[in-house]
Design a protein around this motif. Structure first.
Motif, PDB file in Angstrom:
ATOM      1  N   VAL B  12      -6.052  -7.428  -3.332  1.00 41.81           N
ATOM      2  CA  VAL B  12      -7.269  -6.613  -3.364  1.00 41.81           C
ATOM      3  C   VAL B  12      -8.096  -6.827  -2.099  1.00 41.81           C
ATOM      4  N   GLY B  13      -8.366  -5.744  -1.411  1.00 41.31           N
ATOM      5  CA  GLY B  13      -9.146  -5.828  -0.181  1.00 41.31           C
ATOM      6  C   GLY B  13      -8.301  -6.166   1.035  1.00 41.31           C
ATOM      7  N   LYS B  14      -7.025  -6.507   0.793  1.00 41.58           N
ATOM      8  CA  LYS B  14      -6.172  -6.882   1.923  1.00 41.58           C
ATOM      9  C   LYS B  14      -5.144  -5.819   2.267  1.00 41.58           C
ATOM     10  N   VAL B  15      -4.816  -4.978   1.304  1.00 43.83           N
ATOM     11  CA  VAL B  15      -3.882  -3.880   1.603  1.00 43.83           C
ATOM     12  C   VAL B  15      -4.633  -2.566   1.499  1.00 43.83           C
ATOM     13  N   ARG B  16      -4.184  -1.583   2.252  1.00 43.97           N
ATOM     14  CA  ARG B  16      -4.762  -0.249   2.070  1.00 43.97           C
ATOM     15  C   ARG B  16      -4.071   0.376   0.863  1.00 43.97           C
ATOM     16  N   PRO B  17      -4.866   0.906  -0.050  1.00 45.34           N
ATOM     17  CA  PRO B  17      -4.261   1.415  -1.286  1.00 45.34           C
ATOM     18  C   PRO B  17      -3.305   2.590  -1.063  1.00 45.34           C
ATOM     19  N   GLU B  21       3.533   0.536   3.145  1.00 46.13           N
ATOM     20  CA  GLU B  21       3.918  -0.441   4.161  1.00 46.13           C
ATOM     21  C   GLU B  21       3.106  -1.736   3.992  1.00 46.13           C
ATOM     22  N   ASP B  22       1.787  -1.585   3.834  1.00 44.40           N
ATOM     23  CA  ASP B  22       0.938  -2.765   3.621  1.00 44.40           C
ATOM     24  C   ASP B  22       1.420  -3.548   2.407  1.00 44.40           C
ATOM     25  N   TYR B  23       1.737  -2.800   1.353  1.00 40.28           N
ATOM     26  CA  TYR B  23       2.158  -3.459   0.123  1.00 40.28           C
ATOM     27  C   TYR B  23       3.461  -4.226   0.342  1.00 40.28           C
ATOM     28  N   LEU B  24       4.381  -3.605   1.058  1.00 38.90           N
ATOM     29  CA  LEU B  24       5.660  -4.262   1.324  1.00 38.90           C
ATOM     30  C   LEU B  24       5.454  -5.504   2.190  1.00 38.90           C
ATOM     31  N   ASN B  25       4.546  -5.411   3.150  1.00 35.68           N
ATOM     32  CA  ASN B  25       4.252  -6.569   4.004  1.00 35.68           C
ATOM     33  C   ASN B  25       3.625  -7.718   3.230  1.00 35.68           C
ATOM     34  N   GLY B  28       5.304  -7.027  -1.493  1.00 38.83           N
ATOM     35  CA  GLY B  28       5.456  -6.017  -2.537  1.00 38.83           C
ATOM     36  C   GLY B  28       6.924  -5.704  -2.783  1.00 38.83           C
ATOM     37  N   TYR B  29       7.240  -5.422  -4.013  1.00 36.06           N
ATOM     38  CA  TYR B  29       8.583  -5.048  -4.480  1.00 36.06           C
ATOM     39  C   TYR B  29       9.616  -6.178  -4.419  1.00 36.06           C
ATOM     40  N   GLU B  30       9.196  -7.387  -4.027  1.00 34.71           N
ATOM     41  CA  GLU B  30      10.111  -8.531  -4.118  1.00 34.71           C
ATOM     42  C   GLU B  30      10.433  -8.816  -5.593  1.00 34.71           C
ATOM     43  N   ALA B  31       9.404  -8.642  -6.446  1.00 37.27           N
ATOM     44  CA  ALA B  31       9.609  -8.924  -7.873  1.00 37.27           C
ATOM     45  C   ALA B  31      10.604  -7.942  -8.487  1.00 37.27           C
ATOM     46  N   LEU B  32      10.501  -6.675  -8.114  1.00 29.61           N
ATOM     47  CA  LEU B  32      11.437  -5.698  -8.676  1.00 29.61           C
ATOM     48  C   LEU B  32      12.864  -6.020  -8.230  1.00 29.61           C
ATOM     49  N   LYS B  33      13.010  -6.377  -6.950  1.00 27.64           N
ATOM     50  CA  LYS B  33      14.344  -6.717  -6.442  1.00 27.64           C
ATOM     51  C   LYS B  33      14.926  -7.899  -7.222  1.00 27.64           C
ATOM     52  N   PRO B 101      -2.730  -0.174  -6.083  1.00 26.81           N
ATOM     53  CA  PRO B 101      -2.038   0.674  -7.062  1.00 26.81           C
ATOM     54  C   PRO B 101      -0.527   0.434  -7.138  1.00 26.81           C
ATOM     55  N   PHE B 102       0.069   0.021  -6.003  1.00 25.03           N
ATOM     56  CA  PHE B 102       1.522  -0.185  -6.021  1.00 25.03           C
ATOM     57  C   PHE B 102       1.918  -1.341  -6.948  1.00 25.03           C
ATOM     58  N   LYS B 103       1.010  -2.287  -7.096  1.00 24.79           N
ATOM     59  CA  LYS B 103       1.282  -3.412  -8.003  1.00 24.79           C
ATOM     60  C   LYS B 103       1.554  -2.879  -9.413  1.00 24.79           C
ATOM     61  N   LEU B 104       0.726  -1.910  -9.835  1.00 20.57           N
ATOM     62  CA  LEU B 104       0.902  -1.354 -11.176  1.00 20.57           C
ATOM     63  C   LEU B 104       2.189  -0.533 -11.256  1.00 20.57           C
ATOM     64  N   VAL B 105       2.472   0.207 -10.194  1.00 19.24           N
ATOM     65  CA  VAL B 105       3.705   1.002 -10.171  1.00 19.24           C
ATOM     66  C   VAL B 105       4.918   0.075 -10.261  1.00 19.24           C
ATOM     67  N   GLU B 106       4.891  -1.000  -9.478  1.00 23.53           N
ATOM     68  CA  GLU B 106       6.011  -1.943  -9.496  1.00 23.53           C
ATOM     69  C   GLU B 106       6.158  -2.597 -10.885  1.00 23.53           C
ATOM     70  N   ALA B 107       5.025  -3.005 -11.445  1.00 24.21           N
ATOM     71  CA  ALA B 107       5.064  -3.675 -12.747  1.00 24.21           C
ATOM     72  C   ALA B 107       5.648  -2.762 -13.819  1.00 24.21           C
ATOM     73  N   MET B 108       5.225  -1.522 -13.811  1.00 29.36           N
ATOM     74  CA  MET B 108       5.737  -0.594 -14.823  1.00 29.36           C
ATOM     75  C   MET B 108       7.224  -0.333 -14.620  1.00 29.36           C
ATOM     76  N   THR B 109       7.649  -0.343 -13.359  1.00 29.25           N
ATOM     77  CA  THR B 109       9.066  -0.128 -13.079  1.00 29.25           C
ATOM     78  C   THR B 109       9.890  -1.308 -13.605  1.00 29.25           C
TER      79      THR B 109
END
Ligand SMILES: Cc1cc2nc3c(=O)[nH]c(=O)nc-3n(C[C@H](O)[C@H](O)[C@H](O)COP(=O)(O)O)c2cc1C
Ligand code: SF4
Ligand code: FES
Lengths: 161, 430
Positions: B12-17, B21-25, B28-33, B101-109
């Motif tokens: 929160v406050g560190k990635v642009r929603p 790319e910010d999320y991946l940096n 992000g998505y390491e958990a899904l993998k 928002p990507f956190k929620l998308v990843e979690a739901m996935t």
């Protein structure tokens, strides 16, 4: 937002709505989405619009009306050009929201739930809009005003003439 | 001294929603993998170990909920994210949706993959148009980049997320009412059982979890359930987002480990009352939660200790009220909320709340009488046992706890006196 008291079946705006509905695969379960769109287009949901939607999504009018009247967001009556919502959620209440509301009522000479005679302003009370950190909060159309005080009311209303 | 622990608000406050790319940096998505390399049973085991409990208010163990759905064979299954956030004073789900928002998308996935579900829905309250836009954008970007849609990351798993908005009805936060609303119907609660895991959305097995509950899933999958649980107390795993509002200096959302005391939250994080004001009472869990006084401030926030002290964790709303406020008028404000939001299905919830409001209004006008206390008590006893859903069950809790704390103030109002000077008795009080 357009205010129009006489919406007829020939109204061009129905075409806009139809285009939206036609794109939807599962029309029945999307009724609420359709109603949101219709209210965005017409400003409110008079019987004429409800009938049209009922036919289009293949539901009885009674069911469409049931849904429209259940949800607070949907309006059966036209609203003013500027829709003023004062949050009366507890976080706003304890920071003096009632005083702000009283002042707006006085300035505009309308009560909660009413629209001014010149159809310029509608006033409503809402319950928590998730901006509690900025309480008390007033929303006018899409603009959010936080840390409201009674004194700020006239100056802000001045912007909506 | 209270401390902040950023497990689910790390970005929160560190990635642009609007930047995948910010999320991946930000890992992000390491958990899904990682999840893709696990079996559904392994994922559920980690969720169970995490001690995560539903953050939407009811506190039901998430691991058990997931296990129950897993045991059901019927397909298709649906994943629903409850983003209705209707409890006044709660604004935490909004932070996750607006800022990460990507956190929620990843979690739901991850949840979708666990249950072999291909469709998820996010039900966002109508009062959050910005969150809707931000979430839609995140869903679109994830889809474009192959993190959603067909054959996610080259696997044979496909998942899509649909965004739906509410239309201003608090009761649609109740999970079964929400499913009715998602089906395009009037949002009144359903009778349970059958549970939603068996007969849910479109009569199919369905998982409903709150935004904050979902948001903990990537951390749990990536770091293990035990690691997550280690931040909390023995029974209450991990962290809780607390929404601090009302008469405190620093209002906002704070992520704290379970076990932090309410006093620490209000004074260390919130900075206490504004100058010159005194703490009067606080309310926890939103408008359906209890009010409490100074004597309970040292209660640690966790499911066990709050329960022992007659409090709740609920949605995490913590409203602080100072001595400039009137307890009677506050109770009336809460009562107005429930009158407005009762869906009208049950007689006692519909009519009982109205009567309660009438009585409280009399008090604020100086027209109350001693007998009214018994009437209020009667309503407070009857509503919880004669209501169909949690709304009616909890509607009188704030008022009755308010009277327990401030009976003297209510009595003063009978005499036409309001010590906070809020109630005006101009219309012919005694
Ligand atoms: C009247 C009422 C309103 C509710 N509102 C919400 C809400 O706004 N958001 C939410 O997540 N849960 C809400 N709940 C709780 C849900 O019914 C359900 O327990 C929750 O979504 C389950 O998710 P969780 O286990 O992750 O918390 C509400 C319950 C009731 C009875
Ligand atoms: S308790 Fe109230 S809100 Fe719940 S179903 Fe009954 S009338 Fe509706
Ligand atoms: S109570 Fe007004 S924004 Fe939450």
């Amino acid at each position: 937002m357009a205010v129009n008291k006489n919406i007829t079946a020939e109204d061009e705006r129905f075409q806009l709505l139809d285009e939206f509905i036609d794109e939807i695969e599962d029309k029945k379960s999307s009724l609420i989405n359709v109603l949101h769109k219709a209210q965005e287009i017409f400003g409110y949901l008079p019987l004429e619009v409800q009938k049209h939607i009922a036919e289009k999504v293949d539901l009885p009018l009674s069911e469409v009306y049931g849904v429209v009247s259940f949800y607070h967001h949907f309006n059966l009556e036209p609203k003013g050009k500027y829709q003023i919502s004062v949050c009366l959620g507890t976080a706003c209440y304890v920071r003096g929201a009632s005083k702000v509301l009283e002042r707006i009522k006085k300035e505009l000479n309308i009560e909660v739930g009413e629209t001014s005679e010149d159809t310029k302003y509608s006033l409503q009370a809402t319950r928590c809009v998730g901006a509690c950190g900025l309480a008390p909060v007033v929303i006018i159309n899409d603009d959010v005003y936080g840390r409201m005080t009674e004194e700020k009311v006239p100056e802000i209303l001045e912007k909506y003439k | 001294m209270a401390k902040i622990v950023e497990l689910i608000t790390e970005n929160v406050g560190k990635v642009r929603p609007d930047s995948l790319e910010d999320y991946l940096n930000a890992s992000g998505y390491e958990a899904l993998k990682k999840a893709f390399k696990m079996t559904p049973e392994e994922i559920i085991e980690e969720v169970k170990k995490s001690n995560l409990r539903g953050r939407g208010g009811a506190g039901y163990p998430t691991g058990s909920k997931w296990e129950q759905l897993h045991e059901i064979d019927e397909t298709p299954k649906y994943i629903v994210c409850n983003a209705d956030e209707g409890e006044p004073g709660t604004f935490k789900d909004k932070i996750i949706m607006d800022k990460d928002p990507f956190k929620l998308v990843e979690a739901m996935t991850i949840a979708g993959y666990t249950f072999g579900s291909n469709h998820g829905y996010i039900y966002i309250r109508g009062e959050y148009p910005l969150s809707k836009k931000t979430m839609q954008k995140a869903v679109d970007l994830a889809k474009e980049a192959g993190y959603l849609g067909d054959n996610i990351l080259g696997t044979d798993y496909s998942f899509d997320i649909h965004i739906r908005t509410g239309a201003g009805a608090y009761v649609c936060g109740e999970n079964s009412a929400q499913l009715n609303s998602l089906e395009g119907k009037v949002g009144r609660p359903r009778i349970k059982p059958p549970h939603l895991a068996e007969v849910g959305l479109f009569k199919k097995p369905t998982l409903v979890n709150n935004v904050e509950s979902f948001a903990a899933i990537p951390y749990i999958v990536l770091n293990g359930g035990e690691k997550y649980a280690s931040f909390g107390t023995k029974e209450s795993g991990g962290t809780k987002l607390v929404c601090l509002s009302g008469n405190v200096v620093n209002r906002g959302v704070y992520e704290v480990p379970f076990g932090t005391t309410i006093r620490e939250i209000i004074y260390d994080l919130g900075g206490g009352m504004p100058e010159g004001r005194k703490f009067k009472f606080a309310q926890i869990g939103g408008s359906s939660g209890p009010c409490f006084g100074e004597d309970k401030l040292d209660t640690p926030l966790c499911y066990k200790e709050t329960g022992k002290n007659g409090l709740i964790v609920g949605s995490g709303a913590l409203l602080v009220v100072d001595d400039s406020n009137c307890a009677v008028d506050f109770a009336k404000c809460i009562s107005e909320f429930f009158v407005h939001e009762s869906c009208g299905k049950c007689t006692m919830c519909r009519e009982g709340n109205r009567q309660l409001l009438r009585i409280l209004t009399r008090f604020t006008e100086g027209k109350g009488c001693k007998e009214d206390f018994a009437l209020i008590e009667q309503l407070s006893n009857v509503l919880p046992i004669s209501s169909f859903c949690g709304l009616g069950e909890t509607a009188t809790r704030a008022v009755s706890t308010c009277i327990e704390l401030f009976r003297d103030e209510f009595e003063e109002h009978i005499e036409g006196k309001c010590r906070a000077g809020i109630c005006s008795f101009s219309e012919g009080g005694k």
